[in-house]
Scaffold this active site. Structure first.
Site, mmCIF file in Angstrom:
data_model
loop_
_atom_site.group_PDB
_atom_site.id
_atom_site.type_symbol
_atom_site.label_atom_id
_atom_site.label_comp_id
_atom_site.label_asym_id
_atom_site.label_seq_id
_atom_site.Cartn_x
_atom_site.Cartn_y
_atom_site.Cartn_z
ATOM 1 N N ILE A 14 -6.008 -7.617 -12.798
ATOM 2 C CA ILE A 14 -6.568 -8.922 -12.428
ATOM 3 C C ILE A 14 -7.985 -8.789 -11.857
ATOM 4 C CG2 ILE A 14 -6.226 -10.970 -11.004
ATOM 5 C CD1 ILE A 14 -3.199 -10.293 -11.073
ATOM 6 N N SER A 33 -12.543 -2.764 -2.467
ATOM 7 C CA SER A 33 -11.292 -1.994 -2.413
ATOM 8 C C SER A 33 -11.548 -0.769 -1.547
ATOM 9 C CB SER A 33 -10.810 -1.595 -3.815
ATOM 10 O OG SER A 33 -11.611 -0.563 -4.319
ATOM 11 N N LYS A 145 3.588 -12.711 0.935
ATOM 12 C CA LYS A 145 3.284 -13.761 -0.049
ATOM 13 C C LYS A 145 3.734 -15.126 0.500
ATOM 14 C CE LYS A 145 1.750 -11.041 -3.414
ATOM 15 N NZ LYS A 145 0.309 -10.854 -3.586
HETATM 16 N N1 LIG Z 1 2.649 -12.927 -10.820
HETATM 17 C C1 LIG Z 1 3.226 -11.731 -10.748
HETATM 18 O O1 LIG Z 1 4.423 -11.555 -10.996
HETATM 19 C C2 LIG Z 1 2.401 -10.554 -10.347
HETATM 20 C C3 LIG Z 1 2.593 -9.318 -10.983
HETATM 21 C C4 LIG Z 1 1.836 -8.241 -10.598
HETATM 22 C C5 LIG Z 1 0.893 -8.366 -9.583
HETATM 23 N N2 LIG Z 1 0.732 -9.559 -8.964
HETATM 24 C C6 LIG Z 1 -0.219 -9.706 -7.856
HETATM 25 O O2 LIG Z 1 -1.509 -9.476 -8.374
HETATM 26 C C7 LIG Z 1 -2.313 -8.814 -7.418
HETATM 27 C C8 LIG Z 1 -2.945 -7.584 -8.029
HETATM 28 O O3 LIG Z 1 -1.950 -6.778 -8.556
HETATM 29 P P1 LIG Z 1 -2.288 -5.638 -9.605
HETATM 30 O O4 LIG Z 1 -0.984 -5.099 -10.044
HETATM 31 O O5 LIG Z 1 -3.286 -6.137 -10.586
HETATM 32 O O6 LIG Z 1 -2.909 -4.560 -8.641
HETATM 33 P P2 LIG Z 1 -3.812 -3.283 -8.888
HETATM 34 O O7 LIG Z 1 -4.275 -3.164 -10.294
HETATM 35 O O8 LIG Z 1 -3.119 -2.156 -8.291
HETATM 36 O O9 LIG Z 1 -5.044 -3.648 -7.980
HETATM 37 C C9 LIG Z 1 -4.914 -3.822 -6.606
HETATM 38 C C10 LIG Z 1 -6.272 -3.645 -6.011
HETATM 39 O O10 LIG Z 1 -6.178 -3.838 -4.624
HETATM 40 C C11 LIG Z 1 -6.839 -2.756 -3.959
HETATM 41 N N3 LIG Z 1 -6.183 -2.553 -2.695
HETATM 42 C C12 LIG Z 1 -4.870 -2.300 -2.469
HETATM 43 N N4 LIG Z 1 -4.656 -2.108 -1.163
HETATM 44 C C13 LIG Z 1 -5.855 -2.266 -0.550
HETATM 45 C C14 LIG Z 1 -6.294 -2.171 0.787
HETATM 46 N N5 LIG Z 1 -5.450 -1.875 1.772
HETATM 47 N N6 LIG Z 1 -7.592 -2.379 1.056
HETATM 48 C C15 LIG Z 1 -8.465 -2.652 0.062
HETATM 49 N N7 LIG Z 1 -8.114 -2.755 -1.214
HETATM 50 C C16 LIG Z 1 -6.821 -2.544 -1.525
HETATM 51 C C17 LIG Z 1 -6.707 -1.582 -4.909
HETATM 52 O O11 LIG Z 1 -7.748 -0.631 -4.772
HETATM 53 P P3 LIG Z 1 -7.708 0.666 -3.820
HETATM 54 O O12 LIG Z 1 -6.364 1.288 -4.020
HETATM 55 O O13 LIG Z 1 -8.856 1.468 -4.285
HETATM 56 O O14 LIG Z 1 -7.912 0.147 -2.442
HETATM 57 C C18 LIG Z 1 -6.874 -2.291 -6.254
HETATM 58 O O15 LIG Z 1 -8.255 -2.456 -6.513
HETATM 59 C C19 LIG Z 1 -1.395 -8.536 -6.231
HETATM 60 O O16 LIG Z 1 -1.602 -9.520 -5.246
HETATM 61 C C20 LIG Z 1 -0.011 -8.645 -6.794
HETATM 62 O O17 LIG Z 1 0.943 -9.053 -5.841
HETATM 63 C C21 LIG Z 1 1.456 -10.665 -9.339
#
Ligand SMILES: NC(=O)c1ccc[n+]([C@@H]2O[C@H](COP(=O)([O-])OP(=O)(O)OC[C@H]3O[C@@H](n4cnc5c(N)ncnc54)[C@H](OP(=O)(O)O)[C@@H]3O)[C@@H](O)[C@H]2O)c1
Length: 210
Positions: A14, A33, A145
């Site tokens: 995303i 991040s 959430k």
């Molecule tokens: N609708 C749904 O069913 C669904 C499904 C999946 C995800 N989501 C939501 O979508 C969002 C993104 O998910 P994704 O799977 O795309 O995640 P992702 O690709 O893992 O990306 C998460 C990002 O957040 C950063 N991050 C995590 N912890 C952090 C922290 N403590 N401080 C700063 N940055 C942080 C990570 O970078 P670093 O590790 O480098 O910090 C990464 O850039 C989340 O809110 C998740 O709950 C929703």
């Protein structure tokens, strides 16, 4: 008002899709991040912060404002989760606190900081179905959430916060079940941009299929 977007959480799905979408729509974009990243576009900067610590939020907005001005769009896409297996009460309190900070308190701080700097901001929080569905193994994520959905609805209902807009975005699969690993970055990015350009506050809890 300048077109400036801040995207907290710039993962491959995303976050990256949203950064590209807003850049192509003429926005200057700051991604945030923990991991440093280099960028090769003058309109894109990556800033580092650990969002488990809400005190990192104001300095991020200071840096963006000094560089370009007050953001007009904020996407809060970072999250935290501590696995609790079959016992939802087993998270150590320091881990529970850190996940709550990443999922809720830093997001609230980002909404508050962005509104103070620009009362026309469009704020988006990447949610999921856990604000309405309890999955015991995902309790640390679900608590965050759910709490965020609550203050986002409150901000959306509060007339004194207009013209700012606040949204909780929940993608489902075509069957209406949680998107999970089939999360669609491009569809999120399209929706963020569409809602950002819509000047009226719409229904704040947006459930969409992709
Ligand atoms: N609708 C749904 O069913 C669904 C499904 C999946 C995800 N989501 C939501 O979508 C969002 C993104 O998910 P994704 O799977 O795309 O995640 P992702 O690709 O893992 O990306 C998460 C990002 O957040 C950063 N991050 C995590 N912890 C952090 C922290 N403590 N401080 C700063 N940055 C942080 C990570 O970078 P670093 O590790 O480098 O910090 C990464 O850039 C989340 O809110 C998740 O709950 C929703």
């Amino acid at each position: 008002m300048s077109k400036i977007a801040v995207i907290f959480g710039s993962g491959a799905r995303i976050g990256q899709a949203s950064a590209k979408k807003f850049l192509s729509a003429g926005y200057k974009v700051a991604t945030v991040s923990r991991t440093p990243q280099t960028t090769s576009d003058d309109d894109l900067v990556h800033l580092t912060a650990d969002l488990q610590d809400p005190s990192t939020i104001e300095p991020i907005f200071d840096q963006v404002q000094q560089r370009w001005g007050a953001p007009s769009v904020v996407v809060y896409n970072a999250y935290g989760m501590y696995p609790t297996g079959g016992n939802p009460l087993s998270a150590p309190i320091n881990e529970f606190t850190k996940t709550l900070s990443a999922n809720t308190i830093s997001a609230y701080a980002a909404a508050s900081a962005s509104y103070k700097r620009n009362n026309q901001v469009a704020f988006f929080y990447t949610g999921n179905a856990l604000n309405t569905t309890v999955m015991p193994t995902l309790v640390t994520l679900g608590v965050g959430k759910t709490a965020s959905a609550h203050w986002i609805e409150a901000a959306a209902k509060s007339e004194q916060l207009r013209p700012a807009r606040f949204y909780y975005i929940d993608q489902r699969n075509q069957a209406g079940a949680p998107a999970g690993n089939a999360v669609n970055g491009e569809a999120h990015a399209d929706l963020f941009l569409k809602l950002a350009e819509q000047k009226e506050q719409g229904e704040p809890i947006v459930v969409f299929k992709a």
